[in-house]
Design an enzyme around this catalytic site. Structure first.
Site, short mmCIF file in Angstrom:
data_model
loop_
_atom_site.label_atom_id
_atom_site.label_comp_id
_atom_site.label_asym_id
_atom_site.label_seq_id
_atom_site.Cartn_x
_atom_site.Cartn_y
_atom_site.Cartn_z
CE LYS A 179 -18.48 42.36 4.43
NZ LYS A 179 -17.88 41.33 5.39
N GLY A 231 -24.10 34.13 1.22
CA GLY A 231 -23.88 33.80 2.62
C GLY A 231 -24.97 32.89 3.14
CB SER A 232 -25.81 31.90 6.58
OG SER A 232 -26.12 33.15 7.22
CB ALA A 235 -26.23 36.42 6.70
N GLY A 236 -28.86 36.26 4.89
CA GLY A 236 -29.60 36.70 3.72
C GLY A 236 -30.93 37.34 4.08
CD GLU A 253 -24.97 30.88 -3.64
OE1 GLU A 253 -25.64 29.98 -3.06
OE2 GLU A 253 -23.77 31.04 -3.45
CB CYS A 287 -23.69 27.06 -0.65
SG CYS A 287 -23.07 27.69 -2.23
CD GLU A 386 -25.48 25.68 4.21
OE1 GLU A 386 -25.01 25.57 3.08
OE2 GLU A 386 -25.95 26.75 4.64
#
Length: 487
Positions: A179, A231-232, A235-236, A253, A287, A386
């Protein structure tokens, strides 16, 4: 990219298929703010098709049952075809997310090819099956492919992160649904073309551009055995929550707020030359970027002057211009986020040493000057959160113990570096900082070693045998006590 790129189909199970939904993704140039591409927006029904194809291919198809040599041959063809098109891949990614082309060639394209190549190296020597002496008799321990993998990748390094997931998954014998982000779907079509030519069996790979809602549907799909997500942190957390409903295995990650520690004995010129490219890499949208620079209070003045000069010297402009060193941010929201943090930092007491606004040379596009905030305290939001933009913090410290404490005082633990005249001293610092990757007098990310984070920077590892092992289940087979000695 001067011409509008349009795709009307989706890559599902290795074939080009009409989308089941009507929504379209418009890809907007961060440099011109004009539409440069259109692709179908995958729907939940398209996800169902892709997962069903992957499930069928894993449960009943040939891919998990082929020999390792056969899978290596197919993945090698993917890697070689990727290598042949690396310049095209770099241009397409730069046009979508603003990475300067000269950097994009290495960071976006060649680095992704290196990930494919490193996975091949690991696969050739991985212990798929081993004999052990158990407490009750001999054992056979097998590593078997985990199943259908949902690979969800971000817009900042789309092909690098796709390779980090697809290369080990495919070599392990898994099937996959990739995706991709709505900001960067065009390079995914190049990858689909490469995969189609490589000879993957039917159903093994699907590639779907879609938004977060469809991503959530995919990671929560009962037909998925493993989710690999980049991702962030927010979101993780959501991915983990949704995947947990089916007890789906996850690798995450996530974000970082990495510290580059300059020790008092460091060569400042060498430290500046080594840190700057990896502080503002991908326009600050990385990141692993070294976004906190820790400098000894005794050398603060010269460090501030040197880093401010380096920031001011970065050439800002069109990402497709080979002379550009810093391009635009991927979207209007990201530009505003950076500008908001610059304001917040100054309100908290940080000093603006360089940058701080829109470059005068750019009348349009989502640009923010390379910005350096000085006299930052680690309690400030700009030091803790971040930003994901070209905003770097300079933090003074007293002694080495305080430097390590500040570096560690973060909810993140993804990357970091130390700069010193004494390599052994640097290694000692590296051992003490709780972060998943660390560099001494350099900055590197080696694809043959484990990459991942401590704390909120993630779960699991990518790259190396540790990352490859994330795509396997472990099976223990008990053998008769006299097995191997009969006759």
């Amino acid at each position: 990219m001067s011409e509008l790129v349009e795709h009307g189909k989706l890559f599902i199970g290795g074939e080009w298929a009409d989308p089941l939904g009507r929504d379209v993704i418009e890809v907007v140039s961060p440099h011109t703010e004009q539409v440069i591409g259109r692709v179908p927006h995958a729907s939940e029904a398209d996800v169902d098709r892709a997962v069903a194809a992957a499930r069928q291919a894993f449960d009943h198809g040939p891919w998990p049952r082929t020999s390792l040599d056969e899978r290596i041959a197919v993945v090698t063809r993917i890697k070689d075809a990727f290598a042949a098109r690396y310049e095209e891949m770099a241009r397409v990614i730069s046009a979508q997310n603003g990475t300067p082309y000269t950097s994009s060639v290495m960071v976006q394209a060649l680095a992704a090819m290196m990930v494919w190549d490193a996975a091949l190296t690991v696969a050739r020597s991985f212990p798929y099956e081993e004999r052990r002496d158990g407490a009750l008799g001999p054992l056979l321990v097998r590593r078997e492919p985990v199943g259908v993998v949902a690979a969800v990748v971000p817009w900042n390094v789309p092909q690098f992160t796709a390779a980090a997931k697809l290369a080990p998954a495919l070599l392990a014998g898994c099937t996959a649904v990739l995706k991709v982000s709505p900001e960067t779907p065009l390079d995914a079509y190049l990858l689909a073309e490469i995969a189609a030519e490589a000879g993957l069996p039917e159903g093994v790979l699907s590639i779907l551009p879609a938004d977060r809602e469809v991503s959530e549907y995919l990671v929560g799909h009962p037909g998925v055995d493993k989710v690999s997500f980049t991702g962030s942190v927010a979101a993780g957390r959501r991915v983990m929550e949704v995947a947990s409903r089916n007890l789906t295995r996850v690798t995450l990650e996530l974000g970082g707020k990495s510290a580059a520690v300059i020790l008092p004995d460091a060569d400042l010129d060498a430290a500046v030359a080594g840190i700057v490219p990896f502080a503002w890499m991908i326009n600050g949208q990385a990141c692993v970027a070294q976004t906190r620079i820790l400098v000894p209070r005794s050398r603060y003045g010269e460090c501030a002057e040197a880093f401010a000069a380096a920031a001011g010297a970065l050439r800002v402009g069109d990402p497709l211009d080979p002379a550009t060193e810093l391009g635009p941010l991927v979207a209007r929201r990201q530009r505003q986020r950076s500008l908001d943090y610059i304001r917040i930092g100054q309100e908290e007491g940080a000093e603006l040493l360089a940058g701080g606004g829109r470059p005068a040379s750019q009348e349009r596009g989502w640009y923010v000057e390379p910005t350096l905030l000085g006299d930052v305290d680690n309690s400030m939001r700009v030091a803790r959160e971040e930003i994901f933009g070209p905003v770097i913090c300079l933090l003074p410290y007293g002694d080495e113990e305080e430097a390590v404490r500040i570096a560690d005082d973060s909810e993140y633990g993804l990357s970091g570096s130390v700069w010193t005249a004494d390599t052994e001293r640097g290694i000692d610092v590296a051992r003490r900082v709780r972060t998943g990757t660390y560099s001494v007098n350099t900055f590197s990310l080696d694809m043959l070693g484990p990459f991942g984070g401590y704390k909120n920077s993630g779960l699991g590892r990518e790259f190396g045998p540790e990352g490859y092992g994330e795509f396997f289940e472990h099976k223990m087979i008990h053998l008769p006590a006299r097995y191997g000695s009969e006759g």
